[in-house]
Design a protein around this motif. Sequence first.
Motif, PDB file in Angstrom:
ATOM      1  N   GLN A 175       7.345  -6.795  -4.815  1.00  0.00           N
ATOM      2  CA  GLN A 175       8.197  -7.757  -4.089  1.00  0.00           C
ATOM      3  C   GLN A 175       7.524  -8.291  -2.828  1.00  0.00           C
ATOM      4  N   GLY A 176       6.300  -7.844  -2.580  1.00  0.00           N
ATOM      5  CA  GLY A 176       5.555  -8.368  -1.441  1.00  0.00           C
ATOM      6  C   GLY A 176       5.658  -7.539  -0.175  1.00  0.00           C
ATOM      7  N   GLN A 177       6.290  -6.363  -0.264  1.00  0.00           N
ATOM      8  CA  GLN A 177       6.403  -5.498   0.916  1.00  0.00           C
ATOM      9  C   GLN A 177       5.092  -4.737   1.110  1.00  0.00           C
ATOM     10  N   HIS A 178       4.803  -4.438   2.368  1.00  0.00           N
ATOM     11  CA  HIS A 178       3.630  -3.627   2.658  1.00  0.00           C
ATOM     12  C   HIS A 178       4.055  -2.162   2.514  1.00  0.00           C
ATOM     13  N   VAL A 179       3.415  -1.468   1.588  1.00  0.00           N
ATOM     14  CA  VAL A 179       3.817  -0.094   1.291  1.00  0.00           C
ATOM     15  C   VAL A 179       2.662   0.863   1.574  1.00  0.00           C
ATOM     16  N   HIS A 237       2.864  -1.223  11.803  1.00  0.00           N
ATOM     17  CA  HIS A 237       3.567  -0.983  10.552  1.00  0.00           C
ATOM     18  C   HIS A 237       5.049  -1.314  10.627  1.00  0.00           C
ATOM     19  N   ARG A 255      10.629   2.154   8.862  1.00  0.00           N
ATOM     20  CA  ARG A 255      11.342   2.549   7.654  1.00  0.00           C
ATOM     21  C   ARG A 255      10.506   3.497   6.796  1.00  0.00           C
ATOM     22  N   ASN A 266       6.826  -3.701   9.796  1.00  0.00           N
ATOM     23  CA  ASN A 266       7.466  -4.309   8.630  1.00  0.00           C
ATOM     24  C   ASN A 266       7.097  -3.616   7.333  1.00  0.00           C
ATOM     25  N   ALA A 267       6.496  -2.460   7.444  1.00  0.00           N
ATOM     26  CA  ALA A 267       6.047  -1.769   6.242  1.00  0.00           C
ATOM     27  C   ALA A 267       6.992  -0.626   5.896  1.00  0.00           C
ATOM     28  N   VAL A 268       6.852  -0.114   4.693  1.00  0.00           N
ATOM     29  CA  VAL A 268       7.673   1.026   4.277  1.00  0.00           C
ATOM     30  C   VAL A 268       6.743   2.191   3.940  1.00  0.00           C
ATOM     31  N   LEU A 326       8.508  -2.174  -4.636  1.00  0.00           N
ATOM     32  CA  LEU A 326       8.468  -2.789  -3.305  1.00  0.00           C
ATOM     33  C   LEU A 326       7.179  -3.597  -3.128  1.00  0.00           C
ATOM     34  N   GLN A 327       6.072  -3.022  -3.581  1.00  0.00           N
ATOM     35  CA  GLN A 327       4.794  -3.737  -3.434  1.00  0.00           C
ATOM     36  C   GLN A 327       4.817  -5.032  -4.252  1.00  0.00           C
TER      37      GLN A 327
END
Length: 145
Positions: A29-33, A6, A74, A8-10, A26-27
């Motif tokens: 924007q392509g972030q792994h949440v 994880h 994070r 790179n995930a939030v 965030l999701q």
Amino acid sequence: MGRDRHSNAVLIIGLGRFGGTLAESLQRQGQHVVAVDENRELVQEWSGTLTHVVEADATNEAALRQLGADGFERAVVAIGTGIEASLLATGVLLDLGVTEVWAKAITRQHGRILERIGASHVVYPERDAGERVAHLLSGRLTDFV
Ligand code: ATP
């Protein structure tokens, strides 16, 4: 779950108005949440929108460890009104080794305690929104002077 998994995930704790909006943005924007809330109904509601939503009490270290919280770098504690839960969840994440813990505060006192226990960033959404609206309004008002 390993630490790398994880990195790179939030991890978002609390799916109220602030946490829910943050997780969704965030999701998008392509972030792994990965989002956590103790409220089952809220978890069910959000499971249609967010890919990873977990029902858990974030003040419970064993529960957070079980969902792999120690593998995140994070996290955001998006609990405001429940000050005790906000502080306990922040403490648990720091104890688990999460490097960057962002936390929402509802008062300056709340924010100061979050800073003292080691939160890396304290945000005041209501205060910030008030300042932004004042800025926008004063910009408009000077148009009429
Ligand atoms: P909002 O962002 O809607 O203004 P708020 O600042 O009023 O929220 P709370 O209502 O205290 O904050 O908490 C936000 C969310 O966090 C709620 O959905 C609540 O269910 C969740 N929450 C509170 N305590 C815990 C906990 N111990 N574990 C997991 N989730 C929690």
